[in-house]
Scaffold this motif. Structure first.
Motif, PDB file in Angstrom:
ATOM      1  N   ARG A 159       0.826  -1.207   0.000  1.00 40.08           N
ATOM      2  CA  ARG A 159       0.000   0.000   0.000  1.00 40.08           C
ATOM      3  C   ARG A 159       0.857   1.252   0.000  1.00 40.08           C
ATOM      4  O   ARG A 159       0.383   2.342  -0.301  1.00 40.08           O
ATOM      5  N   ALA A 160       2.133   1.096   0.374  1.00 38.90           N
ATOM      6  CA  ALA A 160       3.055   2.228   0.364  1.00 38.90           C
ATOM      7  C   ALA A 160       3.884   2.243  -0.910  1.00 38.90           C
ATOM      8  O   ALA A 160       4.817   3.036  -1.037  1.00 38.90           O
ATOM      9  N   TYR A 301       3.863   8.489   7.119  1.00 43.60           N
ATOM     10  CA  TYR A 301       2.460   8.252   6.755  1.00 43.60           C
ATOM     11  C   TYR A 301       2.144   6.765   6.771  1.00 43.60           C
ATOM     12  O   TYR A 301       2.409   6.077   5.783  1.00 43.60           O
ATOM     13  N   ARG A 303      -0.018   3.822   5.831  1.00 41.91           N
ATOM     14  CA  ARG A 303      -0.992   3.794   4.736  1.00 41.91           C
ATOM     15  C   ARG A 303      -2.205   2.978   5.156  1.00 41.91           C
ATOM     16  O   ARG A 303      -2.327   1.800   4.817  1.00 41.91           O
ATOM     17  N   THR A 306      -7.041   5.062   1.708  1.00 43.29           N
ATOM     18  CA  THR A 306      -6.610   5.297   0.325  1.00 43.29           C
ATOM     19  C   THR A 306      -7.190   6.605  -0.195  1.00 43.29           C
ATOM     20  O   THR A 306      -8.413   6.753  -0.250  1.00 43.29           O
TER      21      THR A 306
ATOM     22  N   GLY B 161     -10.017   3.309  -3.582  1.00 39.45           N
ATOM     23  CA  GLY B 161     -10.530   3.857  -2.336  1.00 39.45           C
ATOM     24  C   GLY B 161     -11.917   3.412  -1.920  1.00 39.45           C
ATOM     25  O   GLY B 161     -12.503   4.008  -1.031  1.00 39.45           O
ATOM     26  N   THR B 306       1.079   2.730  -7.514  1.00 42.83           N
ATOM     27  CA  THR B 306       0.798   3.375  -6.232  1.00 42.83           C
ATOM     28  C   THR B 306       1.757   4.529  -5.998  1.00 42.83           C
ATOM     29  O   THR B 306       2.968   4.303  -5.936  1.00 42.83           O
TER      30      THR B 306
END
Lengths: 337, 337
Positions: A159-160, A301, A303, A306, B161, B306
């Motif tokens: 996700r990062a 941050y 994650r 989103t 998202g 991403t």
């Protein structure tokens, strides 16, 4: 009721919609990351040095370059987005389509030979070595007069933005000052012109005074979840001394930062169960290293959410956790560690 | 070799690093989305109208409000980030911490009663109804003088998202003009002052003339992958007539847009195998609906990569596909459809 807040450094608004929030324990990552101490196909593992381009720097206990014996190893990114072999020549069709050859440096800092020894689990000494390596590479690359800004960052987890598990960070040196940076500088300059003071010093002092968003304070450092956090558990680590350049950190400040960083990352790791995260060192452009209106700092941050169409369309971030609450949670964990 | 390009609308740079790219077919999504035509727990499915707040608008064939019989249904977001029940009163500590009560509208447009009938698979007529609904809601909400900007957007898939599969889009009306918008307006104003022309008209005309990034052209619309695309397959749909407000679309332009949108979304769906994506309608702030320096348009971002620490730290996006190549691929698919 939700609240809109304006970020004093960017003038961008965020929506703090804490009632949309999951409970804090619902931010915890559900699945455990698979960990093993060595991977035969990992280009960053010990013995696989030949998988990477030739190293540009290493801290080693033994061995010669590009062989085992290292503790930290810096190599050009094999899939570099930019290359130092070209000249940053500009092309311009006269109006709309401005381009430039992709000049720059793109390096990988391999933080440890151990595939599964991630940053939040390292000792202070190991983290200190990494920070010293950052500083060393920064100081060397800023000597190239084509370089305007150096961004050091760390992606952890899918996700990062990375699927490479082996602990590493990256450095990218670019031949422009991005608008993203210019804009923050313009705001800070206006504040400086209006008040005679540094916006970032004022902000750090105001957060320190308010207190409820402070996570940790040491002799040289203040850690807080900013008033206008874009995302849950957004964490800033700011020096208490005015300094715009990361590399100006003294040998007294550096070990304390290693300690602070370890405690914060370990706290987030514990609280959120090993979350994906990005970590970024925000430092002044090379030509502005002594500016009175910016303070370099680290932003972290996790994650957990989103950014979606609304954020893309408006620049306004919806943050489903109040920084006052997340700071409280992290402060308790860090204090107990 | 990679190339840096400056976005003429934001002055932000992107890095086009196409040699880092996967081959086009590697952008294709690997796993198939699970689809079923009805879900008993889905708040947007037919018969589950009582799961949502009361509808504010519907297109229906039969039935009374909040019962089956609808084709499109608009409801307040149950987990709204903003509320119309409050006054956008500002609080200000004098300097750094500026806030405002979370005033605004946050609506969900439920696009169809069918759980699995997603936008790229709909007929032109269905899409036309959705666009008409957007226009209707826009026109109504802009009458509230507290509203400064209306953002209509669509999130599809986890990476974009949302975990809600049932076809829906969202509308958020905010009580501020975000800096993100202001900044683009400043650039466009400067261009207008310098040249006497609209930057977005110039950009559309330049893309049309260059041609290699054009995906589709019809009587009223131009679709292209912009010169400084931030992400692979970033797609802009721009009216050929100067118009800054989305709701100024004529009844001649609207059905043609429905056709264009269907062909483009269906093309992306086929080419990338049902990708997660965000779609955003960029329209002028309410008080600027007749400005000579902005053209409203639709932006579509398939979420194939991403943004990570470098993007967060510099504002510079690394795009691993050249828009010339992606436009070519999409153009072929759309032409064949």
């Amino acid at each position: 009721m939700s609240e809109m807040r304006q970020d004093p450094t960017t003038k961008e608004w965020v929506i703090i919609a804490a009632e949309r929030s999951r409970r804090p324990d619902e931010f915890r990552q559900q699945s455990k990351r698979e960990r093993k101490s060595y991977s035969v196909t990992c280009p960053f593992c010990l013995g696989n040095e030949h998988f990477t381009p030739l190293e540009t720097f290493a801290i080693r206990d033994s061995g010669s370059p590009n062989t085992p014996g290292w503790r930290i190893r810096v190599v050009p990114n094999k899939f570099a987005a930019l290359s130092p072999q070209v000249i940053p020549r500009r092309s311009d069709d006269g109006l709309l389509f401005r381009g430039m050859e992709g000049f720059g440096y793109h390096e990988v800092i391999i933080e440890t030979p151990h595939h599964d020894r991630d940053l939040p689990l390292m000792s202070e000494d190991e983290i200190l070595n990494i920070l010293e390596t950052y500083r060393h590479r920064y100081k060397l690359l800023r000597e190239d007069e084509r370089v305007k800004l150096i961004v050091i960052f760390r992606n952890y987890g899918e996700r990062a933005g990375t699927s490479l598990l082996h602990p590493h960070s990256q450095l990218v040196a670019v031949p422009v000052i991005p608008f993203h940076t210019r804009q923050k500088y313009e705001e800070a300059t206006r504040h400086y012109d209006d008040t005679g003071r540094c916006l970032y010093c004022d902000l750090r002092n105001a957060e320190r005074e308010y207190g409820k968003r402070v996570v940790l304070e040491t002799g040289h450092w203040l850690v807080f979840h900013p008033f206008a956090s874009q995302a849950p558990f957004e964490t800033w680590i700011v020096p208490k001394r005015h300094a715009s350049c990361f590399a100006s950190m003294t040998n007294a400040e550096l070990p304390e930062l290693a300690s602070v960083l370890r405690r914060i990352l370990h706290g987030l790791h514990t609280l959120l169960n090993d979350p994906d995260f990005n970590m970024i060192i925000h430092t002044a452009p090379v030509e502005d290293e002594n500016t009175p209106y910016f303070v370099w700092h680290i932003e972290i941050y996790p994650r957990l959410t989103t950014p979606a169409g609304f954020e893309l369309g408006s620049g306004i971030f919806i943050n489903v956790a109040a920084p006052e609450e997340t700071a409280h949670l992290l402060r308790e964990i860090v204090a107990a560690s």
